[in-house]
Design a protein around this motif. Structure first.
Motif, PDB file in Angstrom:
ATOM      1  N   GLY A 260      21.917 -19.758  42.997  1.00  0.00           N
ATOM      2  CA  GLY A 260      20.926 -19.932  43.556  1.00  0.00           C
ATOM      3  C   GLY A 260      21.016 -20.433  44.826  1.00  0.00           C
ATOM      4  O   GLY A 260      19.909 -21.020  45.667  1.00  0.00           O
ATOM      5  N   ASN A 261      22.501 -20.207  45.620  1.00  0.00           N
ATOM      6  CA  ASN A 261      22.690 -20.836  47.033  1.00  0.00           C
ATOM      7  C   ASN A 261      22.878 -19.820  47.829  1.00  0.00           C
ATOM      8  O   ASN A 261      23.009 -18.353  47.695  1.00  0.00           O
ATOM      9  CB  ASN A 261      24.734 -21.215  46.785  1.00  0.00           C
ATOM     10  CG  ASN A 261      24.540 -22.291  45.560  1.00  0.00           C
ATOM     11  OD1 ASN A 261      23.750 -23.207  46.103  1.00  0.00           O
ATOM     12  ND2 ASN A 261      25.442 -22.323  44.606  1.00  0.00           N
ATOM     13  N   PRO A 262      22.367 -19.641  49.808  1.00  0.00           N
ATOM     14  CA  PRO A 262      22.476 -18.805  50.116  1.00  0.00           C
ATOM     15  C   PRO A 262      23.976 -17.843  50.325  1.00  0.00           C
ATOM     16  O   PRO A 262      24.453 -18.493  50.635  1.00  0.00           O
ATOM     17  CB  PRO A 262      21.793 -19.835  51.725  1.00  0.00           C
ATOM     18  CG  PRO A 262      21.240 -20.915  50.933  1.00  0.00           C
ATOM     19  CD  PRO A 262      22.262 -21.175  49.693  1.00  0.00           C
ATOM     20  N   THR A 263      23.795 -17.265  50.783  1.00  0.00           N
ATOM     21  CA  THR A 263      25.091 -15.766  50.807  1.00  0.00           C
ATOM     22  C   THR A 263      24.819 -15.265  51.830  1.00  0.00           C
ATOM     23  O   THR A 263      23.538 -15.170  52.265  1.00  0.00           O
ATOM     24  CB  THR A 263      25.229 -16.057  49.484  1.00  0.00           C
ATOM     25  OG1 THR A 263      26.759 -15.429  49.246  1.00  0.00           O
ATOM     26  CG2 THR A 263      24.338 -13.968  48.713  1.00  0.00           C
ATOM     27  N   GLU A 264      25.513 -13.664  52.168  1.00  0.00           N
ATOM     28  CA  GLU A 264      25.298 -13.206  52.468  1.00  0.00           C
ATOM     29  C   GLU A 264      25.364 -11.654  52.799  1.00  0.00           C
ATOM     30  O   GLU A 264      26.102 -11.404  51.012  1.00  0.00           O
ATOM     31  CB  GLU A 264      26.712 -13.628  54.106  1.00  0.00           C
ATOM     32  CG  GLU A 264      26.711 -14.769  55.319  1.00  0.00           C
ATOM     33  CD  GLU A 264      25.495 -14.838  55.565  1.00  0.00           C
ATOM     34  OE1 GLU A 264      24.363 -13.505  56.010  1.00  0.00           O
ATOM     35  OE2 GLU A 264      25.102 -15.576  55.841  1.00  0.00           O
ATOM     36  N   LEU A 265      25.058 -10.794  52.420  1.00  0.00           N
ATOM     37  CA  LEU A 265      24.958  -8.977  52.791  1.00  0.00           C
ATOM     38  C   LEU A 265      26.305  -9.450  51.920  1.00  0.00           C
ATOM     39  O   LEU A 265      26.126  -8.532  50.929  1.00  0.00           O
ATOM     40  CB  LEU A 265      24.138  -8.286  53.724  1.00  0.00           C
ATOM     41  CG  LEU A 265      24.049  -6.816  52.573  1.00  0.00           C
ATOM     42  CD1 LEU A 265      23.417  -6.469  52.270  1.00  0.00           C
ATOM     43  CD2 LEU A 265      23.845  -6.087  54.471  1.00  0.00           C
ATOM     44  N   GLU A 266      27.333  -9.221  52.745  1.00  0.00           N
ATOM     45  CA  GLU A 266      28.557  -8.609  52.965  1.00  0.00           C
ATOM     46  C   GLU A 266      28.988  -9.053  51.458  1.00  0.00           C
ATOM     47  O   GLU A 266      30.012  -8.343  51.226  1.00  0.00           O
ATOM     48  CB  GLU A 266      29.641  -9.513  54.049  1.00  0.00           C
ATOM     49  CG  GLU A 266      29.748  -9.906  54.338  1.00  0.00           C
ATOM     50  CD  GLU A 266      27.925 -10.284  55.447  1.00  0.00           C
ATOM     51  OE1 GLU A 266      28.868 -12.023  55.855  1.00  0.00           O
ATOM     52  OE2 GLU A 266      27.314 -10.362  55.696  1.00  0.00           O
ATOM     53  N   GLU A 267      28.411 -10.339  51.347  1.00  0.00           N
ATOM     54  CA  GLU A 267      29.381 -10.588  49.321  1.00  0.00           C
ATOM     55  C   GLU A 267      28.494 -10.135  48.595  1.00  0.00           C
ATOM     56  O   GLU A 267      28.737 -10.308  47.640  1.00  0.00           O
ATOM     57  CB  GLU A 267      28.882 -11.972  49.801  1.00  0.00           C
ATOM     58  CG  GLU A 267      29.398 -13.533  50.445  1.00  0.00           C
ATOM     59  CD  GLU A 267      31.094 -13.184  50.673  1.00  0.00           C
ATOM     60  OE1 GLU A 267      31.381 -13.057  49.929  1.00  0.00           O
ATOM     61  OE2 GLU A 267      31.139 -13.456  51.781  1.00  0.00           O
ATOM     62  N   ILE A 268      28.040  -9.285  48.969  1.00  0.00           N
ATOM     63  CA  ILE A 268      26.896  -8.731  47.318  1.00  0.00           C
ATOM     64  C   ILE A 268      28.261  -7.881  47.238  1.00  0.00           C
ATOM     65  O   ILE A 268      28.932  -6.469  48.273  1.00  0.00           O
ATOM     66  CB  ILE A 268      26.157  -7.997  47.418  1.00  0.00           C
ATOM     67  CG1 ILE A 268      24.521  -8.822  48.105  1.00  0.00           C
ATOM     68  CG2 ILE A 268      24.869  -6.853  46.520  1.00  0.00           C
ATOM     69  CD1 ILE A 268      23.814  -8.598  48.228  1.00  0.00           C
ATOM     70  N   GLN A 269      28.374  -6.906  46.140  1.00  0.00           N
ATOM     71  CA  GLN A 269      29.177  -5.936  46.036  1.00  0.00           C
ATOM     72  C   GLN A 269      28.629  -5.043  45.056  1.00  0.00           C
ATOM     73  O   GLN A 269      28.106  -5.303  44.138  1.00  0.00           O
ATOM     74  CB  GLN A 269      30.569  -6.494  44.127  1.00  0.00           C
ATOM     75  CG  GLN A 269      31.359  -8.214  45.382  1.00  0.00           C
ATOM     76  CD  GLN A 269      32.042  -7.088  46.948  1.00  0.00           C
ATOM     77  OE1 GLN A 269      32.512  -6.174  46.624  1.00  0.00           O
ATOM     78  NE2 GLN A 269      31.606  -7.579  47.507  1.00  0.00           N
TER      79      GLN A 269
END
Length: 200
Positions: A162-171
């Protein structure tokens, strides 16, 4: 290229000071983006004739680096954020080509907020495009069973905790839950703007 102003007077070149026309509550019919800032948008909108009778008119708005694209809150958008079916207010030059549909230079395009209704898609990630802000989900071996989501600065992306992340972290291969617009393009794969993405 010949131009005419709102008096149908032929002009060889646009005048330095151009009259501005406004199309309110127009619907985007087509978007072509060469890059984030250059391309065109085809819109349809309600216009009124001399007898005050309404009719549906279309115009192709040419978008350049000087065109302002924003939402109703004033947040900056790009051509990649515009989708078929969106409602917009558009300000454009009264000088336009004689083509069908006519073409004009767009000064400002404001994306209108629709009712807060969304669709939810839960699927595996096929790939991402950070530069263009795309997230592709579905069957990696079948483009007819895929969905392309457009990511904007307003898209909220959260990791599994549930923490904010970035698009580039998605695999690729990860399972995601995407809340997105109820409309989508007729392209293959279809595209829809994503509002909220949760990694599962």
């Amino acid at each position: 290229m010949d131009y005419y102003d709102n008096r149908n007077t032929p002009q060889e070149m646009p005048l330095p000071v151009e009259d501005i026309l406004v199309a309110e509550n127009a619907v985007i019919e087509e978007v072509m983006a060469s890059n984030r800032n250059t391309g065109y948008v085809l819109i349809s909108y309600e216009a009124f004739g001399q007898d005050n009778q309404s009719y549906v008119s279309q115009i192709r708005l040419n978008v350049g680096r000087d065109t302002v694209i924003m939402d109703e809150s004033g947040a900056s958008l790009s051509l990649y954020d515009l989708m078929e079916g969106m409602r917009v207010d558009a300000e454009f030059s009264a000088m336009m080509t004689r083509s069908i549909p006519p073409q004009s230079n767009a000064f400002r395009i404001i994306v209108l907020e629709d009712l807060p209704s969304v669709n939810v898609t839960t699927d595996r990630v096929v790939g991402i495009d950070v530069d263009h802000g795309f997230l592709l989900t579905g069957n990696p071996n079948d483009m007819y069973d895929q969905m392309l989501f457009t990511i904007s600065d307003q898209t909220v992306i959260l990791d599994r905790d549930g923490n904010p992340t970035e698009l580039e972290e998605i695999q690729p291969g990860q399972l995601v839950r995407v809340e997105h617009a109820i409309f989508q393009t007729a392209s293959i794969p279809p595209q829809s703007p994503a509002y909220f993405i949760q990694l599962l």
